[in-house]
Design a protein around this motif. Structure first.
Motif, PDB file in Angstrom:
ATOM      1  N   MET A   1       0.843  -1.183   0.000  1.00  0.00           N
ATOM      2  CA  MET A   1       0.000   0.000   0.000  1.00  0.00           C
ATOM      3  C   MET A   1       0.885   1.241   0.000  1.00  0.00           C
ATOM      4  SD  MET A   1      -3.361   1.393   1.741  1.00  0.00           S
ATOM      5  CE  MET A   1      -3.597   0.461   3.164  1.00  0.00           C
ATOM      6  N   ILE A   2       0.408   2.262  -0.641  1.00  0.00           N
ATOM      7  CA  ILE A   2       1.149   3.518  -0.761  1.00  0.00           C
ATOM      8  C   ILE A   2       0.855   4.432   0.424  1.00  0.00           C
ATOM      9  CG2 ILE A   2      -0.549   4.792  -2.108  1.00  0.00           C
ATOM     10  CD1 ILE A   2       2.456   5.129  -3.741  1.00  0.00           C
ATOM     11  N   LYS A   3       1.859   5.180   0.841  1.00  0.00           N
ATOM     12  CA  LYS A   3       1.698   6.191   1.887  1.00  0.00           C
ATOM     13  C   LYS A   3       1.665   7.555   1.220  1.00  0.00           C
ATOM     14  CE  LYS A   3       5.340   4.763   4.045  1.00  0.00           C
ATOM     15  NZ  LYS A   3       6.481   4.688   4.952  1.00  0.00           N
ATOM     16  N   LEU A  29      -7.925  12.548  -2.151  1.00  0.00           N
ATOM     17  CA  LEU A  29      -6.650  12.278  -2.822  1.00  0.00           C
ATOM     18  C   LEU A  29      -5.968  11.051  -2.221  1.00  0.00           C
ATOM     19  CD1 LEU A  29      -5.050  15.803  -3.277  1.00  0.00           C
ATOM     20  CD2 LEU A  29      -5.525  14.162  -5.085  1.00  0.00           C
ATOM     21  N   ASP A  30      -5.963  10.971  -0.907  1.00  0.00           N
ATOM     22  CA  ASP A  30      -5.352   9.848  -0.209  1.00  0.00           C
ATOM     23  C   ASP A  30      -6.034   8.532  -0.598  1.00  0.00           C
ATOM     24  OD1 ASP A  30      -3.543   8.859   1.978  1.00  0.00           O
ATOM     25  OD2 ASP A  30      -5.470   8.312   2.882  1.00  0.00           O
ATOM     26  N   GLU A  31      -7.356   8.509  -0.557  1.00  0.00           N
ATOM     27  CA  GLU A  31      -8.115   7.307  -0.926  1.00  0.00           C
ATOM     28  C   GLU A  31      -7.834   6.893  -2.371  1.00  0.00           C
ATOM     29  OE1 GLU A  31     -12.235   8.202  -0.301  1.00  0.00           O
ATOM     30  OE2 GLU A  31     -11.944   8.609   1.831  1.00  0.00           O
ATOM     31  N   THR A  32      -7.885   7.859  -3.274  1.00  0.00           N
ATOM     32  CA  THR A  32      -7.701   7.562  -4.698  1.00  0.00           C
ATOM     33  C   THR A  32      -6.293   7.061  -4.988  1.00  0.00           C
ATOM     34  OG1 THR A  32      -9.340   9.238  -5.272  1.00  0.00           O
ATOM     35  CG2 THR A  32      -7.837   8.533  -7.026  1.00  0.00           C
ATOM     36  N   LEU A  33      -5.280   7.728  -4.436  1.00  0.00           N
ATOM     37  CA  LEU A  33      -3.907   7.297  -4.680  1.00  0.00           C
ATOM     38  C   LEU A  33      -3.651   5.902  -4.131  1.00  0.00           C
ATOM     39  CD1 LEU A  33      -2.028  10.642  -4.027  1.00  0.00           C
ATOM     40  CD2 LEU A  33      -2.220   9.433  -6.200  1.00  0.00           C
ATOM     41  N   LYS A  34      -4.239   5.581  -2.992  1.00  0.00           N
ATOM     42  CA  LYS A  34      -4.068   4.235  -2.431  1.00  0.00           C
ATOM     43  C   LYS A  34      -4.726   3.174  -3.310  1.00  0.00           C
ATOM     44  CE  LYS A  34      -3.252   5.577   2.287  1.00  0.00           C
ATOM     45  NZ  LYS A  34      -3.743   5.673   3.657  1.00  0.00           N
ATOM     46  N   GLU A  35      -5.781   3.547  -4.013  1.00  0.00           N
ATOM     47  CA  GLU A  35      -6.472   2.611  -4.904  1.00  0.00           C
ATOM     48  C   GLU A  35      -5.737   2.407  -6.219  1.00  0.00           C
ATOM     49  OE1 GLU A  35     -10.486   3.870  -5.611  1.00  0.00           O
ATOM     50  OE2 GLU A  35     -10.988   3.845  -3.485  1.00  0.00           O
ATOM     51  N   VAL A  36      -5.160   3.472  -6.776  1.00  0.00           N
ATOM     52  CA  VAL A  36      -4.642   3.393  -8.144  1.00  0.00           C
ATOM     53  C   VAL A  36      -3.119   3.264  -8.261  1.00  0.00           C
ATOM     54  CG1 VAL A  36      -6.623   4.648  -9.061  1.00  0.00           C
ATOM     55  CG2 VAL A  36      -4.559   5.896  -8.492  1.00  0.00           C
ATOM     56  N   CYS A  37      -2.382   3.539  -7.203  1.00  0.00           N
ATOM     57  CA  CYS A  37      -0.922   3.484  -7.285  1.00  0.00           C
ATOM     58  C   CYS A  37      -0.392   2.116  -6.873  1.00  0.00           C
ATOM     59  CB  CYS A  37      -0.283   4.548  -6.398  1.00  0.00           C
ATOM     60  SG  CYS A  37      -0.498   6.209  -7.015  1.00  0.00           S
ATOM     61  N   ASN A  38       0.542   1.636  -7.651  1.00  0.00           N
ATOM     62  CA  ASN A  38       1.244   0.401  -7.329  1.00  0.00           C
ATOM     63  C   ASN A  38       2.704   0.728  -7.079  1.00  0.00           C
ATOM     64  OD1 ASN A  38      -1.022  -1.321  -7.817  1.00  0.00           O
ATOM     65  ND2 ASN A  38      -0.706  -0.995  -9.995  1.00  0.00           N
ATOM     66  N   ASP A  43       7.270   3.375  -1.589  1.00  0.00           N
ATOM     67  CA  ASP A  43       5.860   3.271  -1.203  1.00  0.00           C
ATOM     68  C   ASP A  43       5.292   4.590  -0.708  1.00  0.00           C
ATOM     69  OD1 ASP A  43       7.186   3.444   1.206  1.00  0.00           O
ATOM     70  OD2 ASP A  43       6.087   1.805   2.153  1.00  0.00           O
ATOM     71  N   THR A  44       5.988   5.694  -0.975  1.00  0.00           N
ATOM     72  CA  THR A  44       5.542   6.996  -0.494  1.00  0.00           C
ATOM     73  C   THR A  44       5.433   7.986  -1.646  1.00  0.00           C
ATOM     74  OG1 THR A  44       6.666   6.618   1.614  1.00  0.00           O
ATOM     75  CG2 THR A  44       6.051   8.882   1.116  1.00  0.00           C
ATOM     76  N   VAL A  45       4.351   8.761  -1.617  1.00  0.00           N
ATOM     77  CA  VAL A  45       4.221   9.881  -2.542  1.00  0.00           C
ATOM     78  C   VAL A  45       4.091  11.131  -1.671  1.00  0.00           C
ATOM     79  CG1 VAL A  45       1.710   9.641  -2.781  1.00  0.00           C
ATOM     80  CG2 VAL A  45       2.974  10.846  -4.520  1.00  0.00           C
ATOM     81  N   GLU A  46       4.895  12.138  -1.968  1.00  0.00           N
ATOM     82  CA  GLU A  46       4.850  13.392  -1.219  1.00  0.00           C
ATOM     83  C   GLU A  46       4.230  14.459  -2.106  1.00  0.00           C
ATOM     84  OE1 GLU A  46       7.723  16.509   1.219  1.00  0.00           O
ATOM     85  OE2 GLU A  46       8.595  14.747   0.275  1.00  0.00           O
ATOM     86  N   LEU A  47       3.215  15.118  -1.580  1.00  0.00           N
ATOM     87  CA  LEU A  47       2.488  16.128  -2.332  1.00  0.00           C
ATOM     88  C   LEU A  47       2.753  17.518  -1.778  1.00  0.00           C
ATOM     89  CD1 LEU A  47      -1.011  14.409  -2.481  1.00  0.00           C
ATOM     90  CD2 LEU A  47       0.732  14.420  -4.257  1.00  0.00           C
ATOM     91  N   VAL A  48       2.796  18.480  -2.676  1.00  0.00           N
ATOM     92  CA  VAL A  48       2.834  19.891  -2.301  1.00  0.00           C
ATOM     93  C   VAL A  48       1.709  20.565  -3.069  1.00  0.00           C
ATOM     94  CG1 VAL A  48       4.148  22.030  -2.301  1.00  0.00           C
ATOM     95  CG2 VAL A  48       5.339  19.866  -1.995  1.00  0.00           C
ATOM     96  N   ILE A  49       0.775  21.148  -2.344  1.00  0.00           N
ATOM     97  CA  ILE A  49      -0.321  21.874  -2.969  1.00  0.00           C
ATOM     98  C   ILE A  49      -0.095  23.347  -2.699  1.00  0.00           C
ATOM     99  CG2 ILE A  49      -2.810  22.270  -2.961  1.00  0.00           C
ATOM    100  CD1 ILE A  49      -3.095  19.282  -2.205  1.00  0.00           C
ATOM    101  N   TYR A  50       0.146  24.100  -3.761  1.00  0.00           N
ATOM    102  CA  TYR A  50       0.468  25.521  -3.621  1.00  0.00           C
ATOM    103  C   TYR A  50      -0.775  26.395  -3.564  1.00  0.00           C
ATOM    104  CZ  TYR A  50       5.227  24.138  -4.620  1.00  0.00           C
ATOM    105  OH  TYR A  50       6.445  23.547  -4.565  1.00  0.00           O
ATOM    106  N   ARG A  51      -1.818  25.980  -4.261  1.00  0.00           N
ATOM    107  CA  ARG A  51      -3.056  26.763  -4.282  1.00  0.00           C
ATOM    108  C   ARG A  51      -4.222  25.816  -4.101  1.00  0.00           C
ATOM    109  NH1 ARG A  51      -3.177  31.254  -8.878  1.00  0.00           N
ATOM    110  NH2 ARG A  51      -5.296  31.193  -8.119  1.00  0.00           N
ATOM    111  N   CYS A  52      -5.226  26.287  -3.368  1.00  0.00           N
ATOM    112  CA  CYS A  52      -6.415  25.489  -3.130  1.00  0.00           C
ATOM    113  C   CYS A  52      -7.619  26.426  -3.061  1.00  0.00           C
ATOM    114  CB  CYS A  52      -6.281  24.722  -1.818  1.00  0.00           C
ATOM    115  SG  CYS A  52      -7.762  23.796  -1.369  1.00  0.00           S
TER     116      CYS A  52
END
Length: 59
Positions: A1-3, A29-38, A43-52
């Motif tokens: 599983m991906i973190k 995002l967390d749910e979707t990435l855990k479903e689709v990433c192998n 096993d880690t993806v680090e995200l940076v969101i600059y604008r929301c």
């Protein structure tokens, strides 16, 4: 599983947003990435969101 980790370097919006700990966008995002990433090499993806569109700066 991906973190899924949001960058803690405070170079994005998330760490300083008052909604950070209860954000439906990050949860989805967390749910979707855990479903689709192998994980192949890491096993880690680090995200940076600059604008929301829901960003509210914490006081």
């Amino acid at each position: 599983m991906i973190k899924v980790e949001i960058s803690s370097h405070e170079n994005g919006a998330c760490p300083i947003c008052k909604n950070y700990n209860n954000c439906h966008i990050l949860q989805k995002l967390d749910e979707t990435l855990k479903e689709v990433c192998n994980p192949i090499y890491d096993d880690t993806v680090e995200l940076v969101i600059y604008r929301c569109p829901e960003f509210e700066e914490s006081a």
